[in-house]
Design a protein around this motif. Sequence first.
Motif, PDB file in Angstrom:
ATOM      1  N   UNK A   6      -6.616   1.560  11.522  1.00 20.82           N
ATOM      2  CA  UNK A   6      -6.566   0.662  11.764  1.00 20.82           C
ATOM      3  C   UNK A   6      -5.933   0.330  10.356  1.00 20.82           C
ATOM      4  N   UNK A   7      -5.572  -1.078  10.538  1.00 21.11           N
ATOM      5  CA  UNK A   7      -4.165  -1.654   9.383  1.00 21.11           C
ATOM      6  C   UNK A   7      -4.939  -1.533   8.206  1.00 21.11           C
ATOM      7  N   UNK A   8      -6.456  -1.496   8.249  1.00 22.50           N
ATOM      8  CA  UNK A   8      -6.738  -1.245   6.833  1.00 22.50           C
ATOM      9  C   UNK A   8      -6.272   0.058   5.570  1.00 22.50           C
ATOM     10  N   UNK A   9      -5.448   0.749   6.894  1.00 25.46           N
ATOM     11  CA  UNK A   9      -5.430   1.977   5.734  1.00 25.46           C
ATOM     12  C   UNK A   9      -4.713   1.599   4.593  1.00 25.46           C
ATOM     13  N   UNK A  10      -4.766   2.508   3.531  1.00 25.54           N
ATOM     14  CA  UNK A  10      -4.190   2.060   2.304  1.00 25.54           C
ATOM     15  C   UNK A  10      -2.921   3.151   1.838  1.00 25.54           C
ATOM     16  N   UNK A  29       3.812   1.559   9.268  1.00 24.22           N
ATOM     17  CA  UNK A  29       3.583   0.925   8.361  1.00 24.22           C
ATOM     18  C   UNK A  29       2.028   1.780   8.034  1.00 24.22           C
ATOM     19  N   UNK A  30       1.654   2.396   8.748  1.00 24.13           N
ATOM     20  CA  UNK A  30       0.348   3.267   8.814  1.00 24.13           C
ATOM     21  C   UNK A  30       0.452   4.290   9.359  1.00 24.13           C
ATOM     22  N   UNK A  31      -0.560   4.911   8.914  1.00 24.72           N
ATOM     23  CA  UNK A  31      -0.904   6.862   9.950  1.00 24.72           C
ATOM     24  C   UNK A  31      -1.333   6.896  11.543  1.00 24.72           C
ATOM     25  N   UNK A  58     -11.255   3.818   7.518  1.00 28.99           N
ATOM     26  CA  UNK A  58     -10.383   2.637   8.803  1.00 28.99           C
ATOM     27  C   UNK A  58     -10.288   3.091   9.687  1.00 28.99           C
ATOM     28  N   UNK A  59     -11.116   4.523  10.162  1.00 29.87           N
ATOM     29  CA  UNK A  59     -11.204   5.314  11.232  1.00 29.87           C
ATOM     30  C   UNK A  59     -12.312   5.197  12.130  1.00 29.87           C
TER      31      UNK A  59
END
Length: 83
Positions: A6-10, A29-31, A58-59
Motif C-alpha cells: 500500500x501507499x504507506x510504504x516508506x 513511488x513505492x515497491x 503495509x503489505x
Amino acid sequence: MALIITDECINCDVCEPECPNDAISPGDEIYVIDPDRCTECVGHYDEPQCVAVCPVDCIPKDPERVESKAELQLKYEALMAQS
C-alpha cells in the motif's frame, strides 16, 4: 491471494531481498508485488517474509487476487519448474 504493497510504504528496502520468488521490485513511488510471482511464500516459508520484515505493516492480502493455499502451491511449483 497475492499480496499488495500500500501507499504507506516508506521504501525501506527490506522486503525486496526477502522475497524468494523475486516478486517484489521498485515501482514508480513505492515497491510493488507482481501477483503472478507472489505465492505468499507458500512452498518456501510458513508465512510471507515481506510481511514479517515490514516495519510499517503495509503489505496486506490483495482482495482482487483471491487464491487458495492449493492454488498458491501450484503457482509455486510452476515458478520452480521455470527456474
